[in-house]
Design an enzyme around this catalytic site. Structure first.
Site, PDB file in Angstrom:
ATOM      1  N   ARG A 183       0.762  -1.481   0.214  1.00  0.00           N
ATOM      2  CA  ARG A 183      -0.054   0.071  -0.031  1.00  0.00           C
ATOM      3  C   ARG A 183       0.551   1.257   0.076  1.00  0.00           C
ATOM      4  O   ARG A 183       0.936   2.384  -0.311  1.00  0.00           O
ATOM      5  CB  ARG A 183      -0.770  -0.357   1.175  1.00  0.00           C
ATOM      6  CG  ARG A 183      -1.964  -1.228   1.312  1.00  0.00           C
ATOM      7  CD  ARG A 183      -3.325  -1.260   2.722  1.00  0.00           C
ATOM      8  NE  ARG A 183      -4.082   0.344   1.849  1.00  0.00           N
ATOM      9  CZ  ARG A 183      -4.691   0.546   3.144  1.00  0.00           C
ATOM     10  NH1 ARG A 183      -4.663   0.102   4.535  1.00  0.00           N
ATOM     11  NH2 ARG A 183      -5.338   1.842   2.837  1.00  0.00           N
ATOM     12  N   CYS A 241      -0.723   5.941   8.755  1.00  0.00           N
ATOM     13  CA  CYS A 241      -1.757   4.328   8.439  1.00  0.00           C
ATOM     14  C   CYS A 241      -2.464   4.868   7.931  1.00  0.00           C
ATOM     15  O   CYS A 241      -2.578   5.383   6.759  1.00  0.00           O
ATOM     16  CB  CYS A 241      -2.240   3.591   9.642  1.00  0.00           C
ATOM     17  SG  CYS A 241      -3.514   4.099  10.956  1.00  0.00           S
TER      18      CYS A 241
END
Length: 286
Positions: A183, A241
């Site tokens: 990611r 995050c």
């Protein structure tokens, strides 16, 4: 923000529960679920709690009580402090009573509650290392009704980053990206508008902070890990995050290592929703 005793193991918790000042137990079972896209029901933390939990534990809903509704500030923005404070008092949390938080084992949900309580001034909060699977005693299914607590959240002056603060820290200190490496690199993005990372951020997946049973690696190993990522005694550290949940787990790992760190709660879900914000892709921070 740093609590040197940020985690507790199951045997220590059993002793504390049998002691003169037992901790309040909070069950924060939660999972990031992309099942809705496939038409499947999302994970139900309350149902898991009702099926069995630590004796005396009170369920806390991460989506409803530890975050506000999704919007411009991300998928899990800071909660309304009135709602959060009421939830903590309902669970029996008082300013002079220790608190232990646990989840299903991954540690993300528990870390979010730990971070919020610490940031809003509670002096004694720990996370059960390894979560519910580490507990050796029988589970309980009855729902307790603890006496109302007196905790009133008072946000700290440090420990929290907004988007501009995260961008600045990526240039002046160390900004850690707690998501999976793919990611960070922008190879996949199952949830947010676009893949990639904040320019200057360093990839630091939470999975590398733990070992068997999702228990934290020893403090000395974590110190070495973060040093290899560029963290030094003089460098300010921040974490983000996807939406401020697994990032809290990374802040917790840093606390275990004795390193203070701030959390960008909006995280990638907020950053990536603004097309004016720059996006970096690939393994290079820049």
């Amino acid at each position: 923000m740093v609590a040197m005793n940020a985690i507790i193991d199951a045997s220590e918790l059993a002793s504390a529960l049998a002691g003169a000042n037992p901790p309040v137990l909070l069950d924060v079972r939660w999972q990031l679920s992309v099942a809705r896209a496939a038409g499947e029901p999302p994970f139900d933390g309350r149902a898991a709690y009702l099926a069995g939990h630590l004796p005396g534990a009170v369920f806390v809903d991460l989506d409803e009580e530890l975050a506000s509704a999704p919007g411009a500030h991300g998928r899990h923005p800071l909660p309304d402090l009135g709602v959060f404070g009421a939830a903590m008092r309902r669970a029996g949390v008082s300013s002079r009573t220790p608190v232990v938080v646990y989840d299903g084992g991954m540690g993300w949900g528990a870390a979010r509650a730990w971070w919020l309580l610490r940031w809003t001034g509670h002096p004694d909060v720990r996370v059960l290392d390894g979560g519910l699977p580490s507990w050796q005693g029988p589970p309980e299914t009855s729902v307790p009704a603890p006496a109302e607590g007196d905790f009133v959240p008072e946000p700290g002056e440090t420990g929290l980053l907004d988007a501009d603060g995260a961008a600045a820290l990526a240039r002046s200190g160390v900004l850690l990206d707690a998501r999976a490496g793919e990611r960070y690199r922008g190879e996949v993005e199952p949830v947010d508008r676009v893949g990639g990372h904040i320019p200057g951020a360093v990839s630091a997946p939470t999975t590398e902070n733990v070992g068997a049973g999702n228990r934290f690696r020893p403090a000395a190993e974590l110190v070495t890990r973060f040093k290899e990522l560029g963290v030094s005694e003089s460098s300010p550290v921040g974490v983000y995050c996807g939406s401020g949940v697994s990032g809290a787990h990374e802040v917790l790992a840093l606390a275990v290592a004795g390193i203070p760190a701030a959390l960008y709660v909006g995280s990638w879900s907020e950053w990536s929703s603004d097309p004016e914000r720059p996006v970096a892709v690939g393994p290079d921070p820049q």
